[in-house]
Design a protein around this motif. Sequence first.
Motif, PDB file in Angstrom:
ATOM      1  N   PRO A 134      27.607 -30.902 -21.195  1.00  0.00           N
ATOM      2  CA  PRO A 134      27.492 -29.676 -20.404  1.00  0.00           C
ATOM      3  C   PRO A 134      26.488 -28.692 -20.995  1.00  0.00           C
ATOM      4  O   PRO A 134      26.452 -28.464 -22.204  1.00  0.00           O
ATOM      5  N   VAL A 135      25.676 -28.132 -20.115  1.00  0.00           N
ATOM      6  CA  VAL A 135      24.682 -27.120 -20.472  1.00  0.00           C
ATOM      7  C   VAL A 135      24.710 -26.060 -19.373  1.00  0.00           C
ATOM      8  O   VAL A 135      24.903 -26.387 -18.200  1.00  0.00           O
ATOM      9  N   ILE A 136      24.512 -24.803 -19.746  1.00  0.00           N
ATOM     10  CA  ILE A 136      24.390 -23.737 -18.759  1.00  0.00           C
ATOM     11  C   ILE A 136      23.164 -22.886 -19.059  1.00  0.00           C
ATOM     12  O   ILE A 136      22.641 -22.875 -20.181  1.00  0.00           O
ATOM     13  N   GLY A 137      22.703 -22.199 -18.023  1.00  0.00           N
ATOM     14  CA  GLY A 137      21.769 -21.105 -18.182  1.00  0.00           C
ATOM     15  C   GLY A 137      22.509 -19.801 -17.904  1.00  0.00           C
ATOM     16  O   GLY A 137      23.742 -19.785 -17.703  1.00  0.00           O
ATOM     17  N   PHE A 138      21.767 -18.708 -17.854  1.00  0.00           N
ATOM     18  CA  PHE A 138      22.386 -17.399 -17.669  1.00  0.00           C
ATOM     19  C   PHE A 138      21.526 -16.532 -16.757  1.00  0.00           C
ATOM     20  O   PHE A 138      20.295 -16.574 -16.829  1.00  0.00           O
ATOM     21  N   VAL A 139      22.178 -15.739 -15.920  1.00  0.00           N
ATOM     22  CA  VAL A 139      21.505 -14.699 -15.151  1.00  0.00           C
ATOM     23  C   VAL A 139      22.085 -13.356 -15.573  1.00  0.00           C
ATOM     24  O   VAL A 139      23.312 -13.171 -15.583  1.00  0.00           O
ATOM     25  N   LEU A 140      21.210 -12.420 -15.929  1.00  0.00           N
ATOM     26  CA  LEU A 140      21.617 -11.092 -16.379  1.00  0.00           C
ATOM     27  C   LEU A 140      21.242 -10.074 -15.310  1.00  0.00           C
ATOM     28  O   LEU A 140      20.105 -10.072 -14.812  1.00  0.00           O
ATOM     29  N   GLN A 141      22.212  -9.214 -14.993  1.00  0.00           N
ATOM     30  CA  GLN A 141      22.012  -8.182 -13.982  1.00  0.00           C
ATOM     31  C   GLN A 141      22.567  -6.857 -14.483  1.00  0.00           C
ATOM     32  O   GLN A 141      23.614  -6.827 -15.138  1.00  0.00           O
ATOM     33  N   ALA A 142      21.873  -5.766 -14.149  1.00  0.00           N
ATOM     34  CA  ALA A 142      22.355  -4.420 -14.462  1.00  0.00           C
ATOM     35  C   ALA A 142      21.683  -3.445 -13.516  1.00  0.00           C
ATOM     36  O   ALA A 142      20.522  -3.635 -13.127  1.00  0.00           O
ATOM     37  N   ASP A 143      22.407  -2.420 -13.133  1.00  0.00           N
ATOM     38  CA  ASP A 143      21.853  -1.411 -12.230  1.00  0.00           C
ATOM     39  C   ASP A 143      20.606  -0.787 -12.845  1.00  0.00           C
ATOM     40  O   ASP A 143      20.609  -0.368 -14.012  1.00  0.00           O
ATOM     41  N   GLY A 144      19.538  -0.747 -12.056  1.00  0.00           N
ATOM     42  CA  GLY A 144      18.306  -0.132 -12.521  1.00  0.00           C
ATOM     43  C   GLY A 144      17.457  -1.014 -13.404  1.00  0.00           C
ATOM     44  O   GLY A 144      16.470  -0.547 -13.973  1.00  0.00           O
ATOM     45  N   TRP A 145      17.833  -2.299 -13.513  1.00  0.00           N
ATOM     46  CA  TRP A 145      17.083  -3.238 -14.351  1.00  0.00           C
ATOM     47  C   TRP A 145      16.758  -4.481 -13.547  1.00  0.00           C
ATOM     48  O   TRP A 145      17.527  -4.871 -12.669  1.00  0.00           O
TER      49      TRP A 145
END
Length: 251
Positions: A134-145
């Motif tokens: 198993p391998v994963i990636g990542f999505v990063l989210q933040a208001d104003g970014w």
Amino acid sequence: MGRPTVHLVGGPTAVLDYAGSRFVLDPTFDEPGTYQSGPVTATKLTGPSIRPEDLGAVDVVLVSHEHHVDNLDKSGREYARAARRVFTTVTGAENLGPQAIGLRPFEHAEDGAVRVTAVPALHGTPEIGVGNGPVIGFVLQADGWPTVYASGDNASVDVVAVIAERFPAIEIAILNLGAARIALRGDGFLTLTAELAVRAAALLGVRAVVPVHQDGWGHYTENGDDVRRAFRAAGLTDVLVALRPGDSATV
């Protein structure tokens, strides 16, 4: 709109300053050497551009997978086990201590103002990827970014298409490249080639691609020069943020 900063340590390892939090991606801090994992031999050719103790305060370590030494070497594993928080695969979390949180694809966790969502990754061809674990990636989210995608060891453009559909606002992609290949795993590539990275950038519609995982290990068959040529040939030079280990860029 905030602007994240990426510092390339070397190999797959990068530091991301984003929305008030500092993330380390796939920590590898060992000096050059040879590693044996069952029948597979992996050779690290260059050491990190910065020592872990010089990184300063870090909020979260993102480990795409902990069972391959080029993504988590001995020093990197010690660093992750001592970190405040780790986000990784469910299987990997079992081996990295109580501060490690295992995420399945499309599950998320929060750190400060940042939502971190695990996304799929296929570590090789469909046949090879199953055996690679198993391998994963990542999505990063933040208001104003801007939304950031860190691919982990993904070799599939089809997987990128799924992520692009699920997260149409991705602006920045940190892609594990290098066209990794290990003979015992067959002829398929274990990470994106430069040509596939161009296709991934087009699918995502991003304004910036930051390549990692293209230097420092013997089984990476392409390097930054190959990536620059591919993006230049595709007319996407303005999208490519080509860093060398030790370099930083605000994107």
